[in-house]
Design an enzyme around this catalytic site. Structure first.
Site, PDB file in Angstrom:
ATOM      1  N   ARG A  37       0.821  -1.212   0.000  1.00 27.47           N
ATOM      2  CA  ARG A  37       0.000   0.000   0.000  1.00 27.47           C
ATOM      3  C   ARG A  37       0.856   1.265   0.000  1.00 27.47           C
ATOM      4  NH1 ARG A  37      -3.425  -3.600  -0.041  1.00 27.47           N
ATOM      5  NH2 ARG A  37      -2.245  -3.810  -1.915  1.00 27.47           N
ATOM      6  N   SER A  64     -10.915   0.068   2.908  1.00 31.46           N
ATOM      7  CA  SER A  64     -10.259  -0.152   4.207  1.00 31.46           C
ATOM      8  C   SER A  64      -9.724   1.167   4.753  1.00 31.46           C
ATOM      9  CB  SER A  64      -9.088  -1.121   4.047  1.00 31.46           C
ATOM     10  OG  SER A  64      -9.564  -2.350   3.563  1.00 31.46           O
ATOM     11  N   GLU A 120      -5.075   4.083   5.762  1.00 34.59           N
ATOM     12  CA  GLU A 120      -4.703   3.772   4.378  1.00 34.59           C
ATOM     13  C   GLU A 120      -4.957   4.955   3.436  1.00 34.59           C
ATOM     14  OE1 GLU A 120      -5.782  -0.128   2.669  1.00 34.59           O
ATOM     15  OE2 GLU A 120      -6.479   0.999   0.938  1.00 34.59           O
TER      16      GLU A 120
HETATM   17  C1  LIG Z   1     -15.491   0.653  -1.623  1.00 34.73           C
HETATM   18  C2  LIG Z   1     -13.996   0.803  -1.789  1.00 34.73           C
HETATM   19  C3  LIG Z   1     -13.205  -0.322  -1.917  1.00 34.73           C
HETATM   20  C4  LIG Z   1     -11.798  -0.193  -2.097  1.00 34.73           C
HETATM   21  N1  LIG Z   1     -11.046  -1.312  -2.223  1.00 34.73           N
HETATM   22  C5  LIG Z   1      -9.704  -1.216  -2.385  1.00 34.73           C
HETATM   23  C6  LIG Z   1      -8.896  -2.392  -2.518  1.00 34.73           C
HETATM   24  O1  LIG Z   1      -9.383  -3.520  -2.518  1.00 34.73           O
HETATM   25  N2  LIG Z   1      -7.549  -2.240  -2.644  1.00 34.73           N
HETATM   26  C7  LIG Z   1      -6.973  -0.996  -2.683  1.00 34.73           C
HETATM   27  O2  LIG Z   1      -5.725  -0.933  -2.809  1.00 34.73           O
HETATM   28  N3  LIG Z   1      -7.709   0.133  -2.561  1.00 34.73           N
HETATM   29  C8  LIG Z   1      -9.056   0.051  -2.423  1.00 34.73           C
HETATM   30  N4  LIG Z   1      -9.815   1.188  -2.289  1.00 34.73           N
HETATM   31  C9  LIG Z   1      -9.160   2.506  -2.288  1.00 34.73           C
HETATM   32  C10 LIG Z   1      -9.199   3.219  -3.660  1.00 34.73           C
HETATM   33  O3  LIG Z   1     -10.245   2.762  -4.469  1.00 34.73           O
HETATM   34  C11 LIG Z   1      -7.900   3.070  -4.443  1.00 34.73           C
HETATM   35  O4  LIG Z   1      -6.816   3.522  -3.685  1.00 34.73           O
HETATM   36  C12 LIG Z   1      -7.947   3.851  -5.768  1.00 34.73           C
HETATM   37  O5  LIG Z   1      -6.804   3.560  -6.537  1.00 34.73           O
HETATM   38  C13 LIG Z   1      -8.034   5.370  -5.579  1.00 34.73           C
HETATM   39  O6  LIG Z   1      -8.279   5.936  -6.854  1.00 34.73           O
HETATM   40  P1  LIG Z   1      -8.930   7.375  -6.998  1.00 34.73           P
HETATM   41  O7  LIG Z   1      -8.873   7.717  -8.437  1.00 34.73           O
HETATM   42  O8  LIG Z   1     -10.264   7.363  -6.369  1.00 34.73           O
HETATM   43  O9  LIG Z   1      -7.927   8.260  -6.169  1.00 34.73           O
HETATM   44  P2  LIG Z   1      -8.245   9.624  -5.322  1.00 34.73           P
HETATM   45  O10 LIG Z   1      -9.015   9.241  -4.097  1.00 34.73           O
HETATM   46  O11 LIG Z   1      -8.844  10.610  -6.232  1.00 34.73           O
HETATM   47  O12 LIG Z   1      -6.795  10.022  -4.917  1.00 34.73           O
HETATM   48  C14 LIG Z   1      -6.066   9.249  -3.986  1.00 34.73           C
HETATM   49  C15 LIG Z   1      -4.663   9.852  -3.829  1.00 34.73           C
HETATM   50  O13 LIG Z   1      -3.962   9.719  -5.073  1.00 34.73           O
HETATM   51  C16 LIG Z   1      -3.625  11.001  -5.585  1.00 34.73           C
HETATM   52  N5  LIG Z   1      -3.848  10.941  -7.031  1.00 34.73           N
HETATM   53  C17 LIG Z   1      -4.950  10.511  -7.689  1.00 34.73           C
HETATM   54  N6  LIG Z   1      -4.747  10.553  -9.010  1.00 34.73           N
HETATM   55  C18 LIG Z   1      -3.493  11.036  -9.204  1.00 34.73           C
HETATM   56  C19 LIG Z   1      -2.701  11.318 -10.343  1.00 34.73           C
HETATM   57  N7  LIG Z   1      -3.146  11.123 -11.589  1.00 34.73           N
HETATM   58  N8  LIG Z   1      -1.448  11.810 -10.142  1.00 34.73           N
HETATM   59  C20 LIG Z   1      -0.967  12.022  -8.908  1.00 34.73           C
HETATM   60  N9  LIG Z   1      -1.672  11.778  -7.788  1.00 34.73           N
HETATM   61  C21 LIG Z   1      -2.924  11.283  -7.932  1.00 34.73           C
HETATM   62  C22 LIG Z   1      -4.541  11.997  -4.881  1.00 34.73           C
HETATM   63  O14 LIG Z   1      -3.945  13.275  -4.821  1.00 34.73           O
HETATM   64  C23 LIG Z   1      -4.677  11.344  -3.521  1.00 34.73           C
HETATM   65  O15 LIG Z   1      -3.531  11.632  -2.755  1.00 34.73           O
HETATM   66  C24 LIG Z   1     -11.210   1.088  -2.126  1.00 34.73           C
HETATM   67  C25 LIG Z   1     -12.042   2.229  -1.979  1.00 34.73           C
HETATM   68  C26 LIG Z   1     -13.410   2.081  -1.824  1.00 34.73           C
HETATM   69  C27 LIG Z   1     -14.268   3.312  -1.688  1.00 34.73           C
END
Ligand SMILES: Cc1cc2nc3c(=O)[nH]c(=O)nc-3n(C[C@H](O)[C@H](O)[C@H](O)COP(=O)(O)OP(=O)(O)OC[C@H]3O[C@@H](n4cnc5c(N)ncnc54)[C@H](O)[C@@H]3O)c2cc1C
Length: 360
Positions: free
Chosen positions: A173, A250, A352
């Site tokens: 992570r 999580s 996380e």
């Molecule tokens: C229901 C649910 C289940 C989930 N299950 C998992 C799982 O099984 N495993 C897991 O690892 N995660 C899980 N997650 C967490 C999440 O979905 C992942 O971490 C996902 O990759 C985040 O993507 P996002 O586009 O929503 O990022 P955001 O929430 O928009 O951003 C997250 C972080 O990344 C940065 N960021 C985003 N895009 C960029 C970019 N292009 N360049 C630079 N920085 C950037 C943001 O600034 C922030 O710091 C889950 C979340 C939810 C709500």
């Protein structure tokens, strides 16, 4: 521009103050100074260059907890999309995926094309560009296994660069990108095997769901379907009608302990039996955060203050149960859990998601 990440709106949601709430899966977060949507790599770079400091890059909003005071600077919404094959041979393809491409659309496309390597990561919300940030993982796979490199905009040098996977610092992570705003991810390259079958199933629960032993392979579509079923049963697939999915997934990572701390945990938990654990590198031991939280007395559905609660389906997910709850209340519940687990077991839980203008 259509917005694949727009959260659906209910009566309750409209009552939340501040526009950032509508860009996060938690539906929390106060106002932003300015919000700009950028639809391609060049546009993302221009938006970042033109922005007044500070800048927050936001894509699916599924791994951020934004404070009730919001974010005073410019929020750049990553809304690029698309993928193309950039290399291929008899056994593999390398696909370059734009940062804003919804992750699960990519996984569905790889399964449909017979490209193996990310099928167990089905159903994870958010964008492809965010997957390297915390080395997204689930059910025995993580993106570090298939990413060959990440194209970024380096805000310090003002240049576009390709960072090979070996230099991304991928860990459990984590990566060099997490908690740092130096690099904006523009696209990600994945090398996937041409195979109708999944990689060897590594996760016992998934093996049971598929009726196979750990180590066996199954058709890609079967792996995807089983993962989606398991995840939905835990509230881990976004569903606008299910308040258990109004979360960041999580909330805490599984703690990685040195041997001495693990032995201390065993002593403190002696009447509970051996804690679920997995041996790691350098004599470390990874333990289950969900087990620690549950055994410390926070069971599924445990209510926190003012509309926040532990998910009724998964101990690790803290949810905005009513849709109108505030970040401060979610943080209060997270602190209560962290402090109680520490007092009971001597283990510190770490969040996380990325916390913005708030802290546990
Ligand atoms: C229901 C649910 C289940 C989930 N299950 C998992 C799982 O099984 N495993 C897991 O690892 N995660 C899980 N997650 C967490 C999440 O979905 C992942 O971490 C996902 O990759 C985040 O993507 P996002 O586009 O929503 O990022 P955001 O929430 O928009 O951003 C997250 C972080 O990344 C940065 N960021 C985003 N895009 C960029 C970019 N292009 N360049 C630079 N920085 C950037 C943001 O600034 C922030 O710091 C889950 C979340 C939810 C709500």
């Amino acid at each position: 521009m259509s917005d694949a990440y727009a959260q659906s709106t209910t009566e309750a949601d409209r009552a939340i103050p501040g526009p950032l709430a509508s860009y996060t899966t938690l539906r929390m977060g106060g106002p932003a100074g300015r919000i700009v949507a950028a639809g391609g790599a060049d546009e993302i770079i221009r938006a970042v260059q033109a922005a007044d400091e500070p800048v927050l890059i936001l894509a699916g909003g599924s791994n951020v907890v934004i404070g009730d005071a919001g974010f005073p600077g410019t929020v750049v919404l990553v809304r690029s999309g698309g993928l193309r094959v950039v290399a291929e041979d008899a056994g593999s393809v390398t696909v370059r995926v734009e940062a804003g491409e919804p992750w699960d659309d990519l996984v569905a496309a790889t399964v449909a094309n017979g490209w193996a390597g990310v099928e167990c990561l089905s159903g994870i919300p958010g964008s492809t560009g965010a997957t390297p940030i915390q080395n997204v993982g689930a059910y025995g796979q993580e993106v570090a296994e298939t990413i060959t490199g990440v194209e970024v905009y380096d805000r310090v040098g003002g240049t576009r660069q390709f960072i090979p996977a070996a230099d991304c610092g991928f860990a459990y992570r984590g990566s060099i990108f997490k908690y740092r705003d130096r690099w904006v991810v523009l696209s990600v390259d994945f090398r996937l095997a041409r195979s109708p079958l999944s990689g060897p199933v590594r996760y016992a629960e998934l093996g049971r769901a598929l009726g196979v032993e750990v180590g066996e392979r199954v058709p890609l579509a079967d792996a995807r379907a089983a993962v989606l079923r398991l995840r939905a049963g835990k509230g881990m697939v976004l569903d606008a009608t299910d308040p258990d999915t109004r979360s960041v997934g999580s909330f805490f990572t599984n703690p990685v302990l040195d041997r001495a701390t693990y032995e201390l945990l065993r002593e403190r938990a002696v009447e509970l039996g051996e804690p679920p654990h997995w041996p790691g590198a350098d004599d470390t031991v990874k333990v289950s955060a969900a087990w620690l939280i549950d055994k410390a007395g926070f069971v599924k559905g445990h209510p926190g203050p003012d509309g926040v609660a532990i998910s009724s389906k998964h101990t690790l997910a803290l949810t905005n149960r009513t849709g109108t709850a505030h970040t401060a209340d979610l943080i209060a519940l997270a602190r209560d859990i962290r402090d109680t687990v520490h007092t009971r077991f001597g283990v510190t839980l770490h969040p996380e998601p990325v916390l913005i203008n708030c802290t546990v």
